[in-house]
Design an enzyme around this catalytic site. Structure first.
Site, PDB file in Angstrom:
ATOM      1  N   CYS A  77       2.445   4.435   6.453  1.00  0.00           N
ATOM      2  CA  CYS A  77       2.800   4.909   5.109  1.00  0.00           C
ATOM      3  C   CYS A  77       4.236   4.473   4.871  1.00  0.00           C
ATOM      4  O   CYS A  77       5.135   4.823   5.655  1.00  0.00           O
ATOM      5  CB  CYS A  77       2.686   6.431   5.071  1.00  0.00           C
ATOM      6  SG  CYS A  77       3.297   7.158   3.540  1.00  0.00           S
ATOM      7  N   ASP A  86      -1.029   8.543   7.732  1.00  0.00           N
ATOM      8  CA  ASP A  86      -0.739   8.241   6.319  1.00  0.00           C
ATOM      9  C   ASP A  86      -0.955   9.523   5.522  1.00  0.00           C
ATOM     10  O   ASP A  86      -1.581  10.476   6.003  1.00  0.00           O
ATOM     11  CB  ASP A  86      -1.666   7.133   5.791  1.00  0.00           C
ATOM     12  CG  ASP A  86      -1.358   6.790   4.326  1.00  0.00           C
ATOM     13  OD1 ASP A  86      -0.171   6.717   3.966  1.00  0.00           O
ATOM     14  OD2 ASP A  86      -2.307   6.621   3.535  1.00  0.00           O
ATOM     15  N   SER A  87      -0.476   9.515   4.287  1.00  0.00           N
ATOM     16  CA  SER A  87      -0.700  10.670   3.419  1.00  0.00           C
ATOM     17  C   SER A  87      -2.174  10.781   3.018  1.00  0.00           C
ATOM     18  O   SER A  87      -2.630  11.842   2.621  1.00  0.00           O
ATOM     19  CB  SER A  87       0.163  10.540   2.167  1.00  0.00           C
ATOM     20  OG  SER A  87      -0.130   9.315   1.523  1.00  0.00           O
ATOM     21  N   HIS A 139      -1.661   1.952   0.372  1.00  0.00           N
ATOM     22  CA  HIS A 139      -2.827   2.098  -0.507  1.00  0.00           C
ATOM     23  C   HIS A 139      -3.099   0.817  -1.308  1.00  0.00           C
ATOM     24  O   HIS A 139      -4.221   0.584  -1.752  1.00  0.00           O
ATOM     25  CB  HIS A 139      -2.616   3.230  -1.513  1.00  0.00           C
ATOM     26  CG  HIS A 139      -2.814   4.609  -0.953  1.00  0.00           C
ATOM     27  ND1 HIS A 139      -1.963   5.186  -0.049  1.00  0.00           N
ATOM     28  CD2 HIS A 139      -3.793   5.532  -1.196  1.00  0.00           C
ATOM     29  CE1 HIS A 139      -2.402   6.407   0.244  1.00  0.00           C
ATOM     30  NE2 HIS A 139      -3.508   6.634  -0.434  1.00  0.00           N
TER      31      HIS A 139
HETATM   32  N1  DGL Z   1       0.249   5.062   1.462  1.00  0.00           N
HETATM   33  C1  DGL Z   1       1.529   5.563   1.200  1.00  0.00           C
HETATM   34  C2  DGL Z   1       2.642   4.578   1.247  1.00  0.00           C
HETATM   35  O1  DGL Z   1       2.488   3.570   1.892  1.00  0.00           O
HETATM   36  C3  DGL Z   1       1.786   6.771   0.444  1.00  0.00           C
HETATM   37  C4  DGL Z   1       1.299   6.978  -0.888  1.00  0.00           C
HETATM   38  C5  DGL Z   1       1.598   8.365  -1.357  1.00  0.00           C
HETATM   39  O2  DGL Z   1       1.211   9.310  -0.677  1.00  0.00           O
HETATM   40  O3  DGL Z   1       2.225   8.502  -2.412  1.00  0.00           O
HETATM   41  O4  DGL Z   1       3.696   4.776   0.691  1.00  0.00           O
END
Ligand code: DGL
Length: 248
Positions: A70, A7-8, A182
């Site tokens: 993500c 994930d980020s 998130h």
């Molecule tokens: N958790 C991420 C998602 O599901 C990324 C959030 C991000 O880095 O902007 O999109």
């Protein structure tokens, strides 16, 4: 089975949480690109470049599978990641769609899809759900939730202000897809805001069902080994992981 989870930032931990209750993996290697989060405001080329770098990082671990926990990366970079990987890679948008189908039999249900700007612009969820007959969809990019969660703010005035900013013109839906990993970290507050009759769905909900449909798991592992890496301040990520996953 050795699994990589990408994930980020810390959001992918919500997917790890769903995975841990099913003992499918002997080892889970988590990588959060905390130095460069958020991804959701970046363009496709940048997201693809970062995602390929994550694939390179995972090559150190001889993994059997990588889950892109993500939605933003799943919506934009899966193909390119697969071209660069020696093991299979799956994303979370497909399992998010599956979770929606499992939760909502009524195809006319009014569904609100939340995600980062990039995920919403990709229309990944809309395409998947339209193909299955779900047509009553609203979308809202709520990217501010990502840095708020990365700051470990899960309730309070800042979050309420962000809710008012994003949701003031949104009609109360039957269901909300938390189309960013998130967002489950603030799901209690989202639930309170919209009320208990709105169903919240997240991609981690169906990830195990999705995995068991696509792969075979001949063995179960009681105490998987967990390794957490981050591109910046790995200690902070490990601390959040301990809290969130109830690790001792
Ligand atoms: N958790 C991420 C998602 O599901 C990324 C959030 C991000 O880095 O902007 O999109």
């Amino acid at each position: 089975m050795k699994l990589g989870v990408f994930d980020s930032g810390i959001g992918g931990l919500t997917v790890v949480k769903s995975l841990l209750s099913h003992n499918l993996f002997e080892e889970i290697v988590y990588f959060g690109d905390t130095a460069r989060v958020p991804y959701g405001i970046k363009d496709k080329n940048t997201i693809v470049r970062y995602a390929i770098e994550a694939v390179e990082f995972f090559k150190n671990f001889e993994l059997d599978l990588i889950i892109v926990a993500c939605n933003t990366v799943s919506a934009y970079a899966l193909e390119e990641m697969r071209e660069n990987s020696t093991c299979p890679i799956i994303g979370v948008v497909d399992s998010g769609v599956l979770a929606t189908v499992n939760a909502l039999s009524e195809k006319n249900s009014n569904i609100l899809i939340l995600g980062t700007k990039a995920t919403i612009n990709s229309k990944a969820y809309e395409i998947g759900l339209h193909a299955l007959g779900y047509k009553n969809l609203q979308t809202k990019a709520t990217g501010l939730f990502v840095p708020i969660v990365e700051e470990e703010i899960y309730n309070g005035e800042i979050l309420q202000a962000a809710f008012r900013h994003y949701f003031k013109e949104i009609e109360v839906p039957h269901a909300i897809i938390l189309g960013c990993t998130h967002f489950p970290l603030i799901s209690q507050e989202i639930q309170k805001y919209f009320g208990k009759d709105t169903l919240l769905i997240h991609s981690g909900d169906a990830i195990v069902e999705y995995l068991e449909r696509e792969f075979s798991f001949p063995k179960r592992y009681k105490n998987p080994e967990l390794k957490f890496f981050a591109s910046e301040n790995p200690e902070a990520l490990r601390n959040v992981a301990k809290k969130w996953l109830n690790l001792v």
